[in-house]
Write a protein that holds these residues in place. Structure first.
Motif, PDB file in Angstrom:
ATOM      1  N   GLN A   1       0.834  -1.203   0.000  1.00 33.74           N
ATOM      2  CA  GLN A   1       0.000   0.000   0.000  1.00 33.74           C
ATOM      3  C   GLN A   1       0.871   1.257   0.000  1.00 33.74           C
ATOM      4  O   GLN A   1       0.610   2.201  -0.740  1.00 33.74           O
ATOM      5  CB  GLN A   1      -0.915  -0.001   1.222  1.00 33.74           C
ATOM      6  N   ASN A   2       1.930   1.260   0.813  1.00 27.62           N
ATOM      7  CA  ASN A   2       2.854   2.408   0.847  1.00 27.62           C
ATOM      8  C   ASN A   2       3.572   2.584  -0.487  1.00 27.62           C
ATOM      9  O   ASN A   2       3.750   3.706  -0.962  1.00 27.62           O
ATOM     10  CB  ASN A   2       3.878   2.242   1.964  1.00 27.62           C
TER      11      ASN A   2
ATOM     12  N   SER B   1       1.040   3.961  -2.984  1.00 27.36           N
ATOM     13  CA  SER B   1       0.783   5.372  -2.677  1.00 27.36           C
ATOM     14  C   SER B   1       1.941   6.246  -3.153  1.00 27.36           C
ATOM     15  O   SER B   1       1.726   7.300  -3.747  1.00 27.36           O
ATOM     16  CB  SER B   1       0.564   5.570  -1.178  1.00 27.36           C
TER      17      SER B   1
ATOM     18  N   GLU C   1       1.585   9.042  -6.005  1.00 23.04           N
ATOM     19  CA  GLU C   1       1.950  10.415  -5.610  1.00 23.04           C
ATOM     20  C   GLU C   1       3.039  10.967  -6.519  1.00 23.04           C
ATOM     21  O   GLU C   1       2.963  12.106  -6.981  1.00 23.04           O
ATOM     22  CB  GLU C   1       2.425  10.419  -4.152  1.00 23.04           C
TER      23      GLU C   1
ATOM     24  N   LYS D   1      -5.537  11.551  -8.758  1.00 24.29           N
ATOM     25  CA  LYS D   1      -4.487  11.301  -7.773  1.00 24.29           C
ATOM     26  C   LYS D   1      -5.061  11.217  -6.364  1.00 24.29           C
ATOM     27  O   LYS D   1      -4.797  10.261  -5.629  1.00 24.29           O
ATOM     28  CB  LYS D   1      -3.437  12.422  -7.853  1.00 24.29           C
TER      29      LYS D   1
ATOM     30  N   LEU E   1      -5.348   7.898  -3.910  1.00 25.00           N
ATOM     31  CA  LEU E   1      -4.688   7.893  -2.599  1.00 25.00           C
ATOM     32  C   LEU E   1      -5.689   7.678  -1.466  1.00 25.00           C
ATOM     33  O   LEU E   1      -5.406   6.949  -0.502  1.00 25.00           O
ATOM     34  CB  LEU E   1      -3.920   9.200  -2.394  1.00 25.00           C
TER      35      LEU E   1
ATOM     36  N   LEU F   1      -6.742   3.971  -1.534  1.00 30.18           N
ATOM     37  CA  LEU F   1      -5.694   3.130  -0.952  1.00 30.18           C
ATOM     38  C   LEU F   1      -5.644   3.256   0.571  1.00 30.18           C
ATOM     39  O   LEU F   1      -5.281   2.308   1.260  1.00 30.18           O
ATOM     40  CB  LEU F   1      -4.329   3.493  -1.533  1.00 30.18           C
ATOM     41  N   SER F   2      -6.015   4.425   1.084  1.00 30.75           N
ATOM     42  CA  SER F   2      -6.012   4.637   2.536  1.00 30.75           C
ATOM     43  C   SER F   2      -7.266   4.072   3.200  1.00 30.75           C
ATOM     44  O   SER F   2      -7.390   4.110   4.416  1.00 30.75           O
ATOM     45  CB  SER F   2      -5.906   6.126   2.851  1.00 30.75           C
TER      46      SER F   2
END
Length: 191
Positions: free
Chosen positions: A5-6, A9, A13, A80, A84, A87-88
């Protein structure tokens, strides 16, 4: 799983953020009439030409402003932030995401102006007569932005203090406009 996930992201980004900067630069180049024969300008045009040609079929310019570039920037910023937030694990909220996209575009625009003004000031001391393509781009962005401030504060003893006033105003724009818009968008998403 948080590692994936990180990584996703970070990738979103970085890639969409860089492309958003390029689209905003394209808009600023047209707004400030930066020389499009410059190699840096040509690279920006090449990277943004395909989607803008398509959008211009449906979105005409308005009073010399490239509305298609603004629409493309909004679409990229919206995509974007949507990705994000997804995903969070935050549920999708159209108005909040749109407001956050506007805040992101404003923030990037202000930072581009700040960097151009700082670079122009430094280059005026280090390489005042440089003909580097990047130097001409910096001057093309910073000079129109500094013009109103130069009318208010003329050069004193050969020292131009207008960049200081411009940086102060841009900082205030960030604190009084960009940050409240971003906070408003976050508030819409949290509800």
């Amino acid at each position: 799983m948080p590692y994936i996930q990180n990584a996703l992201s970070f990738t979103i980004e970085t890639l969409l953020g860089l492309y958003l900067i390029i689209v905003i630069l394209r808009f600023m180049f047209q707004l400030f009439q930066v020389d499009f024969r410059n190699p840096v300008s040509q690279m920006v045009v090449m990277l943004t030409n395909f989607p803008l040609k398509f959008l211009r079929q449906f979105i005409p310019g308005l009073f010399g402003i490239d509305v298609a570039s603004i629409a493309l920037a909004l679409a990229i910023g919206f995509a974007k932030i949507s990705l994000l937030l997804t995903l969070s694990g935050i549920p999708f909220n159209f108005p909040g995401t749109l407001v956050l996209a506007v805040a992101e575009i404003l923030n990037i625009s202000v930072w581009i102006l700040i960097i151009a003004i700082l670079a122009s000031a430094v280059l005026s001391w280090v390489a005042p007569r440089s003909h580097n393509p990047a130097t001409r781009i910096v001057a093309g962005i910073s000079e129109p932005a500094l013009r109103p401030f130069r009318r208010m504060i003329p050069a004193m003893s050969g020292i131009d203090l207008s960049p200081l006033l411009a940086l102060l105003v841009l900082n205030l724009v960030q604190r009084l406009i960009v940050h409240p818009v971003a906070d408003f968008g976050k508030g819409l998403i949290i509800q």
